[in-house]
Design a protein around this motif. Structure first.
Motif, PDB file in Angstrom:
ATOM      1  N   PHE A 162       2.868 -49.267 -18.665  1.00 41.20           N
ATOM      2  CA  PHE A 162       4.154 -48.732 -18.242  1.00 41.20           C
ATOM      3  C   PHE A 162       5.126 -49.872 -17.928  1.00 41.20           C
ATOM      4  O   PHE A 162       4.811 -50.790 -17.165  1.00 41.20           O
ATOM      5  CB  PHE A 162       3.977 -47.866 -16.998  1.00 41.20           C
ATOM      6  N   SER A 178      -2.409 -44.540 -22.472  1.00 36.90           N
ATOM      7  CA  SER A 178      -1.030 -44.062 -22.526  1.00 36.90           C
ATOM      8  C   SER A 178      -0.059 -45.242 -22.507  1.00 36.90           C
ATOM      9  O   SER A 178      -0.321 -46.258 -21.878  1.00 36.90           O
ATOM     10  CB  SER A 178      -0.740 -43.130 -21.352  1.00 36.90           C
ATOM     11  N   SER A 223       4.163 -45.993 -22.073  1.00 34.56           N
ATOM     12  CA  SER A 223       5.447 -45.402 -21.704  1.00 34.56           C
ATOM     13  C   SER A 223       6.430 -46.474 -21.247  1.00 34.56           C
ATOM     14  O   SER A 223       6.085 -47.339 -20.445  1.00 34.56           O
ATOM     15  CB  SER A 223       5.230 -44.385 -20.577  1.00 34.56           C
ATOM     16  N   GLU A 224       7.645 -46.421 -21.784  1.00 30.93           N
ATOM     17  CA  GLU A 224       8.749 -47.284 -21.382  1.00 30.93           C
ATOM     18  C   GLU A 224       8.466 -48.775 -21.532  1.00 30.93           C
ATOM     19  O   GLU A 224       8.941 -49.597 -20.753  1.00 30.93           O
ATOM     20  CB  GLU A 224       9.187 -46.949 -19.947  1.00 30.93           C
ATOM     21  N   ASN A 225       7.686 -49.147 -22.543  1.00 28.74           N
ATOM     22  CA  ASN A 225       7.460 -50.559 -22.861  1.00 28.74           C
ATOM     23  C   ASN A 225       8.550 -50.994 -23.830  1.00 28.74           C
ATOM     24  O   ASN A 225       9.048 -50.189 -24.615  1.00 28.74           O
ATOM     25  CB  ASN A 225       6.075 -50.725 -23.460  1.00 28.74           C
TER      26      ASN A 225
END
Length: 64
Positions: free
Chosen positions: A33, A56, A58-60
């Motif tokens: 993240f 998972s 996310s937002e990388n």
């Protein structure tokens, strides 16, 4: 959880180079993240093989 890591070049959280001793990585049951790199691979910069299992992302962000 790999969170808010950064790299000047590649792979904000993890970088795997084929020039190193590891040619394959396995990422299992992990979260990535808000990691960032200045070039390639916001979360993971990988020049070899990768196997991602139940992870998972996310937002990388990669700027390059």
């Amino acid at each position: 959880m790999f969170e808010k890591n950064s790299a000047v070049q590649n792979g904000g959280a993890i970088f795997n180079s084929v020039d190193g001793t590891v040619d394959e990585i396995v990422v299992a049951d992990s979260g990535f993240f808000a990691n960032e790199s200045q070039n390639k691979g916001g979360a993971i910069g990988n020049e070899g093989n990768i196997n991602s299992i139940s992870s998972s992302f996310s937002e990388n962000y990669a700027k390059g």
